[in-house]
Design an enzyme around this catalytic site. Sequence first.
Site, PDB file in Angstrom:
ATOM      1  N   LYS A 249      -4.379  -4.587   0.416  1.00 39.12           N
ATOM      2  CA  LYS A 249      -3.337  -4.764  -0.603  1.00 39.12           C
ATOM      3  C   LYS A 249      -2.519  -6.021  -0.320  1.00 39.12           C
ATOM      4  O   LYS A 249      -2.039  -6.205   0.790  1.00 39.12           O
ATOM      5  CB  LYS A 249      -2.363  -3.582  -0.555  1.00 39.12           C
ATOM      6  CG  LYS A 249      -2.895  -2.328  -1.158  1.00 39.12           C
ATOM      7  CD  LYS A 249      -1.859  -1.229  -1.059  1.00 39.12           C
ATOM      8  CE  LYS A 249      -2.509   0.100  -1.362  1.00 39.12           C
ATOM      9  NZ  LYS A 249      -1.654   1.228  -1.070  1.00 39.12           N
TER      10      LYS A 249
ATOM     11  N   ASP B 237      -7.501   5.264 -13.154  1.00 35.41           N
ATOM     12  CA  ASP B 237      -7.455   6.054 -11.925  1.00 35.41           C
ATOM     13  C   ASP B 237      -6.615   7.293 -12.226  1.00 35.41           C
ATOM     14  O   ASP B 237      -5.439   7.179 -12.575  1.00 35.41           O
ATOM     15  CB  ASP B 237      -6.800   5.191 -10.835  1.00 35.41           C
ATOM     16  CG  ASP B 237      -6.644   5.938  -9.522  1.00 35.41           C
ATOM     17  OD1 ASP B 237      -6.730   7.180  -9.517  1.00 35.41           O
ATOM     18  OD2 ASP B 237      -6.426   5.277  -8.500  1.00 35.41           O
TER      19      ASP B 237
ATOM     20  N   ASP C  35     -12.401  10.647  -9.139  1.00 38.43           N
ATOM     21  CA  ASP C  35     -11.072  10.649  -9.754  1.00 38.43           C
ATOM     22  C   ASP C  35     -10.849   9.464 -10.684  1.00 38.43           C
ATOM     23  O   ASP C  35      -9.738   9.017 -10.892  1.00 38.43           O
ATOM     24  CB  ASP C  35      -9.996  10.659  -8.657  1.00 38.43           C
ATOM     25  CG  ASP C  35     -10.197   9.529  -7.653  1.00 38.43           C
ATOM     26  OD1 ASP C  35     -11.168   8.778  -7.800  1.00 38.43           O
ATOM     27  OD2 ASP C  35      -9.364   9.403  -6.739  1.00 38.43           O
TER      28      ASP C  35
HETATM   29  P1  GTP Z   1     -11.666   6.113   2.251  1.00 39.84           P
HETATM   30  O1  GTP Z   1     -12.477   4.966   1.672  1.00 39.84           O
HETATM   31  O2  GTP Z   1     -12.509   7.111   2.932  1.00 39.84           O
HETATM   32  O3  GTP Z   1     -10.517   5.675   3.106  1.00 39.84           O
HETATM   33  O4  GTP Z   1     -11.006   6.835   1.065  1.00 39.84           O
HETATM   34  P2  GTP Z   1      -9.946   6.229   0.055  1.00 39.84           P
HETATM   35  O5  GTP Z   1      -8.627   6.789   0.406  1.00 39.84           O
HETATM   36  O6  GTP Z   1     -10.079   4.768  -0.106  1.00 39.84           O
HETATM   37  O7  GTP Z   1     -10.551   6.870  -1.184  1.00 39.84           O
HETATM   38  P3  GTP Z   1      -9.778   7.502  -2.350  1.00 39.84           P
HETATM   39  O8  GTP Z   1      -8.742   8.421  -1.838  1.00 39.84           O
HETATM   40  O9  GTP Z   1      -9.446   6.419  -3.319  1.00 39.84           O
HETATM   41  O10 GTP Z   1     -10.926   8.392  -2.954  1.00 39.84           O
HETATM   42  C1  GTP Z   1     -12.020   7.844  -3.627  1.00 39.84           C
HETATM   43  C2  GTP Z   1     -12.945   8.979  -4.017  1.00 39.84           C
HETATM   44  O11 GTP Z   1     -13.591   9.446  -2.868  1.00 39.84           O
HETATM   45  C3  GTP Z   1     -12.237  10.163  -4.634  1.00 39.84           C
HETATM   46  O12 GTP Z   1     -13.041  10.678  -5.651  1.00 39.84           O
HETATM   47  C4  GTP Z   1     -12.123  11.141  -3.485  1.00 39.84           C
HETATM   48  O13 GTP Z   1     -12.172  12.478  -3.959  1.00 39.84           O
HETATM   49  C5  GTP Z   1     -13.345  10.808  -2.673  1.00 39.84           C
HETATM   50  N1  GTP Z   1     -13.116  10.977  -1.245  1.00 39.84           N
HETATM   51  C6  GTP Z   1     -12.144  10.420  -0.481  1.00 39.84           C
HETATM   52  N2  GTP Z   1     -12.240  10.826   0.790  1.00 39.84           N
HETATM   53  C7  GTP Z   1     -13.295  11.687   0.840  1.00 39.84           C
HETATM   54  C8  GTP Z   1     -13.893  12.481   1.874  1.00 39.84           C
HETATM   55  O14 GTP Z   1     -13.440  12.494   3.024  1.00 39.84           O
HETATM   56  N3  GTP Z   1     -14.971  13.231   1.546  1.00 39.84           N
HETATM   57  C9  GTP Z   1     -15.487  13.258   0.278  1.00 39.84           C
HETATM   58  N4  GTP Z   1     -16.550  14.024   0.033  1.00 39.84           N
HETATM   59  N5  GTP Z   1     -14.939  12.556  -0.731  1.00 39.84           N
HETATM   60  C10 GTP Z   1     -13.867  11.775  -0.448  1.00 39.84           C
END
Ligand code: GTP
Length: 360
Positions: free
Chosen positions: A162, A223, A111
């Site tokens: 944060k 982002d 993303d």
């Molecule tokens: P975590 O580090 O797992 O807590 O996720 P986050 O909330 O910090 O990550 P964020 O939502 O910023 O997502 C970062 C990227 O990782 C994005 O491209 C999401 O689509 C991907 N992503 C987040 N969670 C998952 C997951 O559970 N599985 C997969 N395959 N991709 C994920």
Amino acid sequence: MTEAILLVGGKGTRLRPLTVHTPKPMVPAAGVPFLTHQLARARAAGVDHIVLATSYLAEVFEPYFGDGSALGLHIEYVTEVEPLGTGGAIRNVASRLRSAPGDPVLIFNGDILTGLDIPALVRTHETTGADVSLHLTRVTDPRAYGLVPTDATGRVTAFLEKPQTPEEIVTDQINAGAYVFRRSVIDTIPEGRPVSVERETFPELLATGAHLQGMVDSTYWLDLGTPQAFVRGSADLVLGRAPSPAVPGRCGDRLVLPTARVAPDAKLTGGTVVGADAYVGEGARITGSTILPGAVVEPGAIVTDSLVGARARIGERTVLTDAVIGDGAVVGPDNELRQGVRVWCDAHIPASSLRFSSDQ
Ligand code: GTP
């Protein structure tokens, strides 16, 4: 380096199938599904094998990208039964990697739109001998992000949550969502349960004395977690500010897909994209906006910094500014929608129903 993992899963909010929530990875940005830009940039950096790690809407990717050969890639797809978090998703695809234990593997969030110099990140990784190298970017307001301070040599010293107070803002560097892992480090991530790289993997690696190297690269970085950011990113791709080999056509003020129709006196500027089979009528003025496939912008409408969903219809003389119009929605003539307004998919706003007043 020839391999990469692309993370495109998660708990679902980012991938919900509604334009009005947040953009899903297959929504066209500058005319092609957003992920195409990242895949093409990885290919241009020498990657030829990509494992797409996903947990949601997985079935939308494969029919479009197939085996990846159209992009000069070999793409594999792995779908988690339950979202495993970023670290868990990386671990979950380890068996698909072909690299030797010491090889670098590129990992990137799905993303993010970025002009990151991928080969430079790999070089940094190799010359410093790091276990993991991270792209860091600087932001003017770091309050919304976890912070990643580094020492004078660029080595990461901490991963901070944060910041809550001004004193906690010890750096303006944040994790930009692209990493190079030494292949063998991926196997140290616990298997079969949710793991967050930022909250678990990276802090634990630091605690055990691993070498995490930051590379601050102040290139284009966005982002794309909100529709507004998506519109900005799409416009920046068209304008050439965000570099991508996958933009279909020359960069410039506008991108009109071949099957779109635009009246001769309509004015399209600021990186506006008019998607396939969309129509823009006489005298319409569209600036910095994304008009998704099949949408209609009727004569005299004025659309600025907005997202008009697939097959949506914007009535004559209607004014949209910073608006997100869901797929299939109809906004009748002579309305005025501003300031982050979102119209639900398939909603219908009659003619002359809404005007905007800031009450100032
Ligand atoms: P975590 O580090 O797992 O807590 O996720 P986050 O909330 O910090 O990550 P964020 O939502 O910023 O997502 C970062 C990227 O990782 C994005 O491209 C999401 O689509 C991907 N992503 C987040 N969670 C998952 C997951 O559970 N599985 C997969 N395959 N991709 C994920």
